[in-house]
Design a protein around this motif. Structure first.
Motif, PDB file in Angstrom:
ATOM      1  N   THR A  68       0.854  -1.192   0.000  1.00 34.84           N
ATOM      2  CA  THR A  68       0.000   0.000   0.000  1.00 34.84           C
ATOM      3  C   THR A  68       0.886   1.237   0.000  1.00 34.84           C
ATOM      4  N   ARG A  69       0.423   2.252  -0.683  1.00 35.84           N
ATOM      5  CA  ARG A  69       1.164   3.510  -0.611  1.00 35.84           C
ATOM      6  C   ARG A  69       0.180   4.671  -0.636  1.00 35.84           C
ATOM      7  N   THR A  70       0.669   5.795  -0.193  1.00 38.02           N
ATOM      8  CA  THR A  70      -0.248   6.919  -0.051  1.00 38.02           C
ATOM      9  C   THR A  70       0.368   8.202  -0.591  1.00 38.02           C
ATOM     10  N   THR A  71      -0.482   9.002  -1.204  1.00 36.97           N
ATOM     11  CA  THR A  71      -0.048  10.276  -1.769  1.00 36.97           C
ATOM     12  C   THR A  71      -0.512  11.375  -0.821  1.00 36.97           C
ATOM     13  N   LEU A  72       0.424  12.152  -0.331  1.00 35.32           N
ATOM     14  CA  LEU A  72       0.109  13.129   0.716  1.00 35.32           C
ATOM     15  C   LEU A  72       0.550  14.528   0.296  1.00 35.32           C
ATOM     16  N   PRO A  73      -0.272  15.184  -0.529  1.00 37.68           N
ATOM     17  CA  PRO A  73       0.113  16.538  -0.940  1.00 37.68           C
ATOM     18  C   PRO A  73      -0.145  17.526   0.191  1.00 37.68           C
ATOM     19  N   TYR A  74       0.859  18.305   0.529  1.00 35.46           N
ATOM     20  CA  TYR A  74       0.642  19.365   1.508  1.00 35.46           C
ATOM     21  C   TYR A  74       0.215  20.606   0.733  1.00 35.46           C
TER      22      TYR A  74
ATOM     23  N   GLU B 155      -3.869  21.964  -0.332  1.00 32.91           N
ATOM     24  CA  GLU B 155      -5.304  21.651  -0.420  1.00 32.91           C
ATOM     25  C   GLU B 155      -5.759  21.568  -1.879  1.00 32.91           C
ATOM     26  N   ALA B 156      -5.138  22.397  -2.733  1.00 31.21           N
ATOM     27  CA  ALA B 156      -5.560  22.424  -4.135  1.00 31.21           C
ATOM     28  C   ALA B 156      -5.256  21.103  -4.850  1.00 31.21           C
ATOM     29  N   LEU B 157      -4.452  20.247  -4.226  1.00 31.94           N
ATOM     30  CA  LEU B 157      -4.189  18.932  -4.838  1.00 31.94           C
ATOM     31  C   LEU B 157      -5.101  17.860  -4.233  1.00 31.94           C
ATOM     32  N   LEU B 158      -6.229  18.272  -3.694  1.00 31.82           N
ATOM     33  CA  LEU B 158      -7.077  17.306  -2.991  1.00 31.82           C
ATOM     34  C   LEU B 158      -7.558  16.155  -3.866  1.00 31.82           C
ATOM     35  N   LYS B 159      -7.606  16.387  -5.173  1.00 31.21           N
ATOM     36  CA  LYS B 159      -8.080  15.307  -6.047  1.00 31.21           C
ATOM     37  C   LYS B 159      -6.935  14.541  -6.703  1.00 31.21           C
ATOM     38  N   LEU B 160      -5.712  14.912  -6.395  1.00 27.65           N
ATOM     39  CA  LEU B 160      -4.594  14.154  -6.964  1.00 27.65           C
ATOM     40  C   LEU B 160      -4.616  12.683  -6.506  1.00 27.65           C
ATOM     41  N   PRO B 161      -4.822  12.403  -5.216  1.00 29.38           N
ATOM     42  CA  PRO B 161      -4.821  10.994  -4.811  1.00 29.38           C
ATOM     43  C   PRO B 161      -5.859  10.160  -5.565  1.00 29.38           C
TER      44      PRO B 161
ATOM     45  N   ILE C 146      -4.502   9.462  -9.035  1.00 24.78           N
ATOM     46  CA  ILE C 146      -3.432   8.456  -9.006  1.00 24.78           C
ATOM     47  C   ILE C 146      -4.002   7.075  -8.730  1.00 24.78           C
ATOM     48  N   GLN C 147      -5.015   7.048  -7.887  1.00 23.58           N
ATOM     49  CA  GLN C 147      -5.679   5.776  -7.582  1.00 23.58           C
ATOM     50  C   GLN C 147      -6.128   5.076  -8.867  1.00 23.58           C
TER      51      GLN C 147
ATOM     52  N   ASP D  32      -3.461   2.295  -3.734  1.00 23.98           N
ATOM     53  CA  ASP D  32      -3.127   3.713  -3.571  1.00 23.98           C
ATOM     54  C   ASP D  32      -4.275   4.455  -2.914  1.00 23.98           C
ATOM     55  N   PHE D  33      -3.943   5.308  -2.009  1.00 24.52           N
ATOM     56  CA  PHE D  33      -4.956   6.210  -1.446  1.00 24.52           C
ATOM     57  C   PHE D  33      -4.240   7.482  -1.005  1.00 24.52           C
ATOM     58  N   GLY D  34      -4.984   8.430  -0.508  1.00 24.06           N
ATOM     59  CA  GLY D  34      -4.311   9.641  -0.039  1.00 24.06           C
ATOM     60  C   GLY D  34      -5.270  10.760   0.281  1.00 24.06           C
TER      61      GLY D  34
END
Ligand code: F6P
Length: 602
Positions: A387-393, A395-401, A404-405, A431-433
């Motif tokens: 499992t891996r996770t995408t953690l953009p710091y 807010e505007a990347l809220l839909k990136l995870p 990627i999923q 993938d999640f995030g």
């Protein structure tokens, strides 16, 4: 031997349908007179699976050593830490918090050589039909190639880059026409609301980009007076939420569907058409003035049959663009240029192009997407972190995870190699995030103390919209970034019992407050979240997925796994239909009985 794996070592490629078992020895395979036998002899292994190669086995052996190390100690090695980074065009990757050392990297590069990674990448850029189960090229990179590349990528005799630029020019002209008011709706009103109807790759990528541009200063200015909504789910509630407060006379519907057959999208498209007709009358011109289609060339007839003006309102893309790789095509370009203007969308393409060129030309040791991909393989197949996770710091990347999923799970969620033999090694991560710091107050407990999940941290030097209260010493962005820098260290180094004890914690609570650490992450730092940077991020992740697929010998570009569910839904839908018809029939008969009872004379 059929060449489904591009021009790489053509004489060494096996047939897609293997009749030799993975365990067969070279002699057995040869005895069967199968070309695969000769292939196996050539590569000196008894199985075509990469896991049988000495390079793979060396990594397995090395993983045992790495399992005995701790990141706390690995991070003390200055030579190692100074090596474990890569940078390109403002993007900085730090992978020193991976459970890996320089020997790991050397072995991974050897594996990549063995798998002809660079040649496979070249084959993809060149338009070879590497998606062999669908006999298609994989050319999302051509979607952002600049005009100087016209004439360099041919697919079935057609110039892919030339086609791309023809459509981009058409999109630019059309979207400028709408934004200037030259192109208007059926009743003559300006078209200010855009509803993009599509699902999966025809929705997730465009929505992720939309969320970024919304607060990007250039984007938010350009969008003043316009709105964009996405209608993806066939749940009627999604329709209600989308249209509730929209004026149909000012609304343009963009149907995004590569195939123009996806059940959910087509039902939503018909619903939106009816919604417009209900307000403006059942006239063909309503559809011609308010509908636009972004679909594959092969869907032209279906687009026309729906009533859309295929001369002026049809923006095509091609079979060589996979749905989840389509955000740079008309699928993203039309809705986003309508809202933000074409120029801003072009900056996104330029960012993606910059990362494409880096991926294609930089040496593996400093190649950001290749490093990401190799580390993905390392974590998944050798260390067992599935499992891996995408953690953009940001807010505007809220839909990136979510993007990627789909990008990764639909691409690498496979169990069959290109040789037609099941993989015997773990592939395809979950993938999640969620953006930080929100995620910290949600699932980070598990990241720190539960299972080991490989983390990608993404941060920006400057915020899109910084904020600093007069009486605060630090800005909100500083606060956010303090967390961005703290989390990877906390995950890597953890906290020992001695450290906890030294804080005066009672003995019985110490075990509960110990952090094991040794949890891997990579960190990306970029200057600012712009359209350009978003293009870079998109390309980086697309190429990570491809790199992993190339190493794993799987086809990352088909998605047969989605088909069975679709087929079963059709069967059930037909049963619903039958039941509804029977109900209707029964009701009609009942009504006839009542009429007869009320009028016995008749
Ligand atoms: O969910 C499966 C899928 O085929 C995706 O790959 C694709 O992005 C999505 O459906 C939508 O397909 P289309 O663009 O053809 O409507």
């Amino acid at each position: 031997v059929r060449d489904h794996t591009s021009g790489i070592n053509k004489q060494q490629q096996p047939t897609p349908q293997l009749e030799v078992s993975a365990e067969a020895t070279d002699e057995e395979a040869d005895a069967q007179g199968n070309p695969v036998g000769r292939f196996l002899s050539n590569i000196g292994r008894s199985s075509p699976l990469v896991s049988a190669s000495p390079e793979w086995k060396r990594l397995q052996q090395h993983a045992k050593y790495i399992q005995s190390t701790h990141l706390r100690d690995l991070l003390q090695d200055t030579e190692r830490c100074q090596e474990m980074y890569a940078t390109h065009d403002g993007v900085y990757l730090d992978y020193s918090r991976q459970r890996a050392d320089l020997e790991t990297m050397r072995l991974l590069f050897e594996l990549a050589e063995k798998q002809n990674l660079k040649q496979q990448i070249e084959a993809m850029f060149d338009g070879e039909k590497i998606n062999f189960t669908e006999e298609r090229a994989v050319l999302h990179t051509a979607l952002r190639a600049d005009r100087s590349k016209i004439g360099t990528v041919m697919v079935d005799g057609v110039d892919a880059v030339q086609e791309v630029h023809e459509v981009l020019d058409q999109i630019q002209e059309f979207t400028q026409g709408v934004r200037s008011g030259a192109i208007r709706g059926y009743t003559g009103k300006r078209l200010r609301n855009i509803v993009s109807v599509g699902i999966g790759g025809s929705y997730l990528g465009p929505e992720f980009l939309h969320e970024v541009l919304k607060t990007e200063p250039e984007g938010s200015n350009a969008a003043l007076g316009y709105s964009l909504r996405f209608l993806a789910n066939v749940d009627p509630v999604d329709v209600e939420r989308t249209c509730a407060d929209l004026d149909p006379e000012e609304t343009m519907i963009v149907i995004v569907s590569k195939t123009f057959t996806t059940a959910e999208t087509m039902l939503n498209a018909r619903t939106m058409r009816q919604w417009l007709w209900d307000f403006m009358g059942n006239d063909k011109e309503v559809v011609r003035k308010h509908f636009v289609a972004c679909a594959s060339v092969s869907a032209t007839d279906k687009v026309r049959d729906f009533g859309i003006d295929t001369e002026n309102r049809f923006f095509r893309f091609w079979d060589w663009v996979g749905g989840r790789y389509s955000v740079c095509s008309a699928a993203g370009a039309v809705p986003l240029s309508l809202l933000y203007g074409f120029d801003l969308f072009e900056k996104f393409l330029q960012g993606a192009r910059s990362m494409d060129e880096h991926f294609r030309s930089a040496p593996m040791e400093k190649n950001i997407p290749i490093l990401m991909g190799l580390l993905g393989v390392w974590n998944m197949s050798f260390l067992g972190y599935n499992t891996r996770t995408t953690l953009p710091y940001a807010e505007a990347l809220l839909k990136l995870p979510a993007h990627i999923q789909q990008l990764d799970m639909e691409s690498n969620g496979k169990s069959m190699t290109k040789f037609g033999i099941p993989v015997d090694y773990p592939v395809g991560e979950i993938d999640f995030g969620e953006p930080g710091t929100n995620g910290q107050h949600s699932f980070y407990q598990l990241l720190h103390m539960g299972q080991t999940v490989a983390c990608d941290f993404i941060g920006f030097v400057q915020s899109q919209q910084d904020l600093c209260l007069d009486d605060e010493k630090l800005s909100s962005h500083d606060e956010l970034m303090a967390n961005f820098f703290a989390q990877p260290d906390a995950l890597a180094t953890g906290k020992t019992a001695e450290q906890v004890r030294s804080e005066g914690v009672k003995d019985e609570l110490i075990p509960h407050k110990v952090f094991e650490g040794n949890r891997p992450s990579i960190s990306f730092l970029l200057p600012k979240l712009t359209a350009y940077a978003t293009g870079q991020l998109l390309s980086m992740y697309e190429h990570r997925t491809a790199t992993q697929g190339f190493i794993w010998d799987i086809n990352s570009f088909d998605q047969w796994g989605v088909e069975l569910g679709k087929k079963l839904a059709i069967d059930i839908r037909n049963k619903f239909l039958k039941a509804r018809n029977e109900q209707k029939e029964e009701r009609r008969a009942e009504e006839e009985d009542i009429v007869e009872a009320d009028n016995p004379a008749t």
